[in-house]
Design a protein around this motif. Structure first.
Motif, mmCIF file in Angstrom:
data_model
loop_
_atom_site.group_PDB
_atom_site.id
_atom_site.type_symbol
_atom_site.label_atom_id
_atom_site.label_comp_id
_atom_site.label_asym_id
_atom_site.label_seq_id
_atom_site.Cartn_x
_atom_site.Cartn_y
_atom_site.Cartn_z
ATOM 1 N N GLY A 178 44.929 44.810 36.726
ATOM 2 C CA GLY A 178 45.183 44.028 36.032
ATOM 3 C C GLY A 178 45.622 42.550 35.694
ATOM 4 N N ALA A 179 47.071 42.425 36.886
ATOM 5 C CA ALA A 179 47.573 41.686 37.616
ATOM 6 C C ALA A 179 46.604 40.909 38.329
ATOM 7 C CB ALA A 179 48.655 41.769 38.534
ATOM 8 N N ALA A 180 45.720 41.375 38.964
ATOM 9 C CA ALA A 180 45.290 41.136 40.151
ATOM 10 C C ALA A 180 43.953 40.198 39.495
ATOM 11 C CB ALA A 180 43.760 41.804 41.022
ATOM 12 N N VAL A 181 43.221 40.359 38.401
ATOM 13 C CA VAL A 181 42.504 40.169 37.109
ATOM 14 C C VAL A 181 43.224 38.910 36.711
ATOM 15 C CG1 VAL A 181 40.478 39.752 34.876
ATOM 16 C CG2 VAL A 181 40.680 41.663 36.730
ATOM 17 N N ALA A 182 43.999 38.960 35.943
ATOM 18 C CA ALA A 182 45.035 37.836 35.709
ATOM 19 C C ALA A 182 45.544 36.537 36.587
ATOM 20 C CB ALA A 182 45.911 38.249 34.905
ATOM 21 N N ALA A 183 45.780 37.448 37.540
ATOM 22 C CA ALA A 183 45.914 35.795 38.319
ATOM 23 C C ALA A 183 44.902 35.604 38.844
ATOM 24 C CB ALA A 183 46.384 36.815 39.705
ATOM 25 N N TYR A 184 43.670 35.904 39.185
ATOM 26 C CA TYR A 184 42.540 35.084 39.487
ATOM 27 C C TYR A 184 41.878 34.464 38.100
ATOM 28 C CZ TYR A 184 37.427 34.197 40.231
ATOM 29 O OH TYR A 184 36.133 33.652 39.617
ATOM 30 N N HIS A 185 42.190 34.661 36.953
ATOM 31 C CA HIS A 185 41.831 34.212 36.332
ATOM 32 C C HIS A 185 42.958 32.969 35.968
ATOM 33 C CE1 HIS A 185 41.563 34.389 31.241
ATOM 34 N NE2 HIS A 185 40.986 32.942 31.793
#
Length: 138
Positions: free
Chosen positions: A79-86
């Motif tokens: 989730g942190a990776a997706v949020a960082a990418y977003h």
């Protein structure tokens, strides 16, 4: 520091993780249902990864199971990776639709942070509580 984490009552990080996940979940539901903002595709992925953490942490808190970090960490780090990418998409596109489609648009800011930024903070908070549980479980 490790010695202090070893003595840490697991109830504290369990409660903290449950609270962070609950606030993030309620906040995302308020933004979409209360304010009428439509979540983009990346927002949905973040929701799918955050919402179960409320139940996972809640059950672990009631049962006093510090080993829950084994379930939490894969969800929270992804989730942190997706949020960082977003968050990166929004910066790269200047907050307008374009690169990344609707996911790059900035619909709302809360204390200067966009919704993906807030999601990243929440996922990092959940990851930190799970990491504290992992250190204490050694």
């Amino acid at each position: 520091m490790s010695a202090r984490l070893d003595r840490l009552d697991p109830g504290y990080p369990l409660a903290a993780g449950a609270l962070v996940a609950l606030v993030a979940t309620v906040g995302s539901l308020y933004v979409s249902e209360g304010m009428g903002l439509v979540p983009c595709e990346l927002c949905w992925f973040q929701r799918v990864l955050m919402y179960p953490l409320v139940v996972v942490f809640g059950v672990a808190l009631v049962e006093r199971r510090p080993g829950v970090y084994r379930t939490v960490l894969p969800l929270s780090t992804l989730g942190a990776a997706v949020a960082a990418y977003h968050s990166w998409l929004q910066v790269a596109a200047g907050g307008r639709c374009g690169l990344g489609g609707g996911c790059a648009a900035v619909q709302l800011r809360v204390v200067g942070l966009t919704i993906p930024n807030l999601s990243l903070v929440a996922f990092l908070g959940v990851t930190a509580t799970a990491a504290a549980l992992a250190v204490g479980d050694r």
